[in-house]
Design a protein around this motif. Structure first.
Motif, PDB file in Angstrom:
ATOM      1  N   UNK A 110       0.840  -1.186   0.000  1.00 48.65           N
ATOM      2  CA  UNK A 110       0.000   0.000   0.000  1.00 48.65           C
ATOM      3  C   UNK A 110       0.873   1.232   0.000  1.00 48.65           C
ATOM      4  N   UNK A 111       0.250   2.369  -0.233  1.00 48.94           N
ATOM      5  CA  UNK A 111       0.990   3.624  -0.177  1.00 48.94           C
ATOM      6  C   UNK A 111       2.007   3.720  -1.297  1.00 48.94           C
ATOM      7  N   UNK A 112       2.980   4.559  -1.101  1.00 46.65           N
ATOM      8  CA  UNK A 112       3.990   4.826  -2.115  1.00 46.65           C
ATOM      9  C   UNK A 112       5.086   3.770  -2.124  1.00 46.65           C
ATOM     10  N   UNK A 113       5.138   2.945  -1.092  1.00 43.94           N
ATOM     11  CA  UNK A 113       6.164   1.924  -1.021  1.00 43.94           C
ATOM     12  C   UNK A 113       7.494   2.479  -0.563  1.00 43.94           C
ATOM     13  N   UNK A 114       8.436   1.598  -0.301  1.00 43.96           N
ATOM     14  CA  UNK A 114       9.769   2.013   0.092  1.00 43.96           C
ATOM     15  C   UNK A 114       9.802   2.566   1.503  1.00 43.96           C
ATOM     16  N   UNK A 115      10.833   3.362   1.755  1.00 42.40           N
ATOM     17  CA  UNK A 115      11.037   3.964   3.059  1.00 42.40           C
ATOM     18  C   UNK A 115      10.955   5.468   2.924  1.00 42.40           C
ATOM     19  N   UNK A 116      10.413   6.125   3.933  1.00 39.18           N
ATOM     20  CA  UNK A 116      10.297   7.582   3.922  1.00 39.18           C
ATOM     21  C   UNK A 116      10.640   8.122   5.300  1.00 39.18           C
ATOM     22  N   UNK A 117      11.163   9.332   5.319  1.00 37.79           N
ATOM     23  CA  UNK A 117      11.421  10.023   6.571  1.00 37.79           C
ATOM     24  C   UNK A 117      10.243  10.930   6.905  1.00 37.79           C
TER      25      UNK A 117
END
Length: 575
Positions: free
Chosen positions: A532-539
């Motif tokens: 779900x969402x944009x995927x990956x990692x985010x700060x």
């Protein structure tokens, strides 16, 4: 001024092997891997792992795919002994994983070691004694015969103790410590005596581990030593020949690769090369070197960032930003010519074809990383300039991986708008991206903390968070072992599941409006909602005079960055 080496050091003598075969060989299959992160790696730490970190490391090693893991030196400390017992009694060892423990060749230590393994389904008992001349003459004052007898008598005792516990499948491993400095004829004599005493057969093999306990020569010499042993060992079909390279000369990976070409079957090392002095061989580098040559390594590093963050947490040591394959900067191009070549390579790269991108020996996507997320394009100020201006002008010292992420935002802005970005432009973009995003679906309003005794008697931290979701008020509540953990659980009330990969807090050197310095919290999040969402990692980033408030704001900022709540609707995207 350095003393002339001829007056102080002697060159290591070459091996008499004129018909050596390893130079014309290539590695065609992965070896048996044995992780010694929990033993050799752990004993080299300034602060050895506690029980929680050891268990987290063990589970990560299992997930990566290690089938043999050296978990402890049980006779060295009660902590190590108890950890082995916990693994066995707690049922934490997968059926396809064999634990290994190390012991010196001393009777009371061997008995203590065997006691730690009671009830294990399968176990490798790794016994060693020093065989090199400097240890025989200087450290122990023993003759060749005495050293050999010590090895044989230790194996004899282990064999007797194994016979008393037939419920366990026992495997013997023997190491002539400082093998690389031991005369080859004597190393062979001791190893043959060990396999004879154990009664090694093709169905009951002995692991003979030949360690470069101290790396004393170039890797080709180690390869010669391994090939000589491989060709001269008695009962070779009853032996698993193992390598344990250290990195004193900086050539541990090369030594391991040449040693495998020379006939070895197995490699012992640590994930990112942690270990005594300059470390053990780096298993990640070694395995991914094979991967880039078309060899399946048998270890899963498809989410290399998760493995790296776990190892950094467990070892309390940073991974160098230029570390092969995993460093934060290894897929970074500062040079304009490099950037141009790489972009053209990506444009030309076709799906399901051989990887052929300039300056990039491996596809970052294979490691769970994307090139776009780590590239620093030196348009105008570039990444280094952005980080400098944020710190110098606004007092915000960004973590390195946030620098990576935000520099991509800066580049996207310059690509879209052109021209030069001033320090204020950069701050405005940072504010709109992380702190006051005008398009954010979730907005922080307030929070209240509370705690109460939990079932175990320990206090449980609780939180109530007031938010607006697309303009609609919502009250969330959760509990955890601290404010951030409680807030993560509170977010599940609207279907948002995240994991905190890293957390840092710092004080800004000065506030943006000239007032008092503020606390700044940085959280690196990954979605736990599935695809779900944009995927990956985010700060996510939060700033407030109160660090808890800043941390909650950072958590919500990260949720918005991940795109886990759709703007314009109350519904959440739940897997």
């Amino acid at each position: 001024m350095l003393t002339h080496p001829a007056t102080k050091y002697r060159a290591f003598p070459p091996v008499n092997l004129p018909d050596r075969q390893w130079p014309s060989r290539t590695i065609t299959a992965a070896p048996i891997w044995m992780s010694t992160d929990l033993r050799d790696g752990n004993q080299s730490l300034f602060e050895p792992m506690n029980a929680e970190r050891k268990m987290r490391m063990f589970r990560t090693l299992c997930q990566v795919g290690f089938k043999e893991i050296e978990v402890a030196f049980p006779s060295a400390s009660q902590t190590d002994f108890d950890f082995v017992r916990n693994l066995i009694e707690g049922g934490h060892i997968p059926d396809d994983v064999t634990i290994e423990v190390l012991t010196q060749s001393r009777e009371h230590l061997i008995r203590r070691t065997m006691e730690s393994l009671k009830g294990a389904r399968r176990a490798i008992v790794h016994v060693y004694n020093a065989t090199a001349p400097v240890f025989r003459d200087v450290v122990f004052g023993m003759s060749r015969g005495e050293v050999k007898e010590l090895a044989v008598s230790s194996v004899r005792l282990i064999k007797e103790l194994c016979a008393q516990a037939p419920e366990t499948e026992w495997v013997l491993e023997y190491s002539p410590e400082v093998f690389t400095s031991t005369e080859l004829d004597f190393a062979l004599e001791v190893c043959n005596a060990v396999t004879a005493e154990w009664g090694a057969t093709p169905a009951n093999k002995v692991i003979l581990n030949l360690p470069a306990t101290v790396e004393v020569a170039s890797p080709n010499v180690y390869a010669d030593q391994i090939e000589w042993m491989h060709r001269n060992l008695a009962r070779r079909d009853s032996v698993i020949l193992s390598l344990h390279p250290h990195n004193d000369r900086g050539s541990g990976v090369a030594a391991a690769e040449l040693g495998l070409m020379a006939g070895a079957d197995r490699v012992e090392g640590c994930l990112f090369g942690n270990g005594e002095r300059t470390g053990n061989v780096d298993v990640v580098t070694l395995a991914l070197n094979m991967y880039t040559q078309g060899i399946a390594p048998g270890l899963d590093f498809s989410d290399i960032n998760a493995v790296a963050r776990t190892v950094e947490h467990c070892n309390q040591l940073p991974i160098h930003p230029r570390h092969p394959y995993v460093g934060d900067l290894v897929f970074t191009a500062f040079s304009g010519s490099h950037q141009d070549a790489i972009k053209k390579g990506f444009a030309a790269q076709q799906p399901n074809t051989l990887w052929n991108v300039p300056y990039m020996p491996i596809d970052p996507a294979d490691l769970g990383r994307s090139y776009d997320s780590v590239i620093r394009v030196n348009s105008q100020s570039g990444k280094g300039g952005v980080a400098y201006l944020m710190e110098a002008e606004f007092g915000v010292v960004m973590p390195r991986r946030l620098q990576v992420e935000f520099s991509a935002e800066v580049q996207a802005h310059t690509d879209a708008h052109g021209g030069e970005m001033t320090a204020q432009n950069i701050w405005d973009l940072f504010d709109a991206t992380y702190l006051n995003n005008p398009g954010a679906a979730v907005r922080y309003v307030e929070h209240h903390l509370f705690d109460h005794p939990g079932q175990t008697g320990k206090h449980v931290q609780g939180i109530r968070i007031g938010v607006e979701v697309n303009g609609q008020p919502m009250l969330l509540s959760g509990e955890g072992n601290g404010p951030i953990d409680a807030a993560v659980h509170a977010l599940q009330g609207m279907g948002v599941k995240v994991q905190v990969r890293s957390y840092e807090e710092r004080s800004t050197k000065a506030s943006t409006d000239g007032g008092d310095a503020q606390a700044c919290a940085f959280l690196e999040l990954v979605s736990a909602n599935g695809d779900t969402g944009k995927g990956g990692e985010r700060f996510g980033v939060g700033m407030d005079t109160n660090i808890v408030t800043a941390s909650i704001q950072a958590l919500i900022s990260g949720v918005n960055r991940l795109g886990l709540v759709r703007a314009g609707a109350l519904e959440t995207e739940v897997a």
